[in-house]
Design a protein around this motif. Structure first.
Motif, short mmCIF file in Angstrom:
data_model
loop_
_atom_site.label_atom_id
_atom_site.label_comp_id
_atom_site.label_asym_id
_atom_site.label_seq_id
_atom_site.Cartn_x
_atom_site.Cartn_y
_atom_site.Cartn_z
N SER A 1 0.83 -1.21 0.00
CA SER A 1 0.00 0.00 0.00
C SER A 1 0.85 1.25 0.00
N SER A 2 1.91 1.25 0.80
CA SER A 2 2.78 2.43 0.83
C SER A 2 3.49 2.63 -0.51
N LEU A 3 3.96 1.53 -1.11
CA LEU A 3 4.62 1.66 -2.40
C LEU A 3 3.68 2.27 -3.43
N ALA A 4 2.41 1.88 -3.40
CA ALA A 4 1.45 2.38 -4.39
C ALA A 4 0.96 3.78 -4.04
N TYR A 5 0.49 3.98 -2.81
CA TYR A 5 -0.13 5.26 -2.45
C TYR A 5 0.92 6.35 -2.23
N GLN A 6 1.93 6.07 -1.41
CA GLN A 6 2.96 7.09 -1.21
C GLN A 6 3.83 7.23 -2.46
#
Length: 219
Positions: free
Chosen positions: A117-122
């Motif tokens: 999720s962090s790789l995609a959203y951030q």
């Protein structure tokens, strides 16, 4: 999943399995994480369902930023790099305080979101996926990530139908950008040897749950 071993007296419990549900907001990760936990218990496993942002102190702050209850100085937007670091800090705390102790005790852990999720959203917010990956490097990988693939317009429609609350990322153009970043991030994790299994998240809930179970039962 095979049953967690008990073994003879004095033998440690077999390590639990760590499974992550991923996807766009509205993809159904929360529902499928809950259903997977129920299925694991019905299968005789001991399972714990959790989510990120976590219920810990850093996770609580992240949730407040996402819902705009906490902003930057004088009401300005919260710095996106600082938010990415908060996600990473929450993940480290979540792993150390909640996830790893349960895995060590032989309990399966199912998490609604994790590093992907962090790789995609951030990654979408900053355009710096490699930096996001680096600051999350200490979290460690799950045993498997199940990605529920749902088109951005479908996910956003579901999300808006389910709740009146709006988070900072729930904008159509941004969700399309996140969807593209998910593809990049999945390829990156697979290159690193991580298991990422894609599931059609637009099918009925029961069909998605069956596909999730089919994937998990191979672990």
């Amino acid at each position: 999943m095979s049953a967690a071993g008990g073994g003879g007296r004095g033998r440690p419990a077999a390590r639990g399995r760590f499974v992550v549900l991923e996807g766009l907001d509205g993809a159904g990760t929360t529902t499928q994480a809950r259903l997977l936990g129920e299925r694991l218990r019905a299968d005789g496993r001991t399972a714990h369902v959790t989510a990120e942002p976590s219920g810990g102190p850093v996770g609580a702050l992240v949730r407040q930023v996402l819902t705009r209850r906490v902003t930057g100085v004088a009401g300005a937007d919260f710095d996106p790099h600082a938010l990415a670091l908060l996600f990473a800090a929450d993940r480290r705390d979540h792993r150390a305080v909640e996830i790893d102790p349960k895995l060590a005790a032989g309990i399966d852990v199912v998490s609604d979101r994790y590093t992907l999720s962090s790789l995609a959203y951030q990654g979408a917010a900053l355009g710096e996926m490699e930096w996001v990956r680096q600051v999350n490097g200490a979290a460690g990988p799950p045993d498997a990530t199940l990605f529920l693939r749902v088109r951005p317009e479908v996910a956003l429609r579901r999300r808006r139908a389910a709740s009146l609350d709006r988070e900072i990322y729930e904008v159509g153009a941004f969700q399309r950008k996140v969807a593209a970043e998910y593809d990049r991030a999945i390829a990156l994790l697979r290159q690193a040897g991580e298991s990422v299994i894609e599931i059609d998240g637009e099918r009925p809930v029961e069909a998605v749950a069956a596909a999730v179970w089919a994937a998990v039962s191979t672990l």
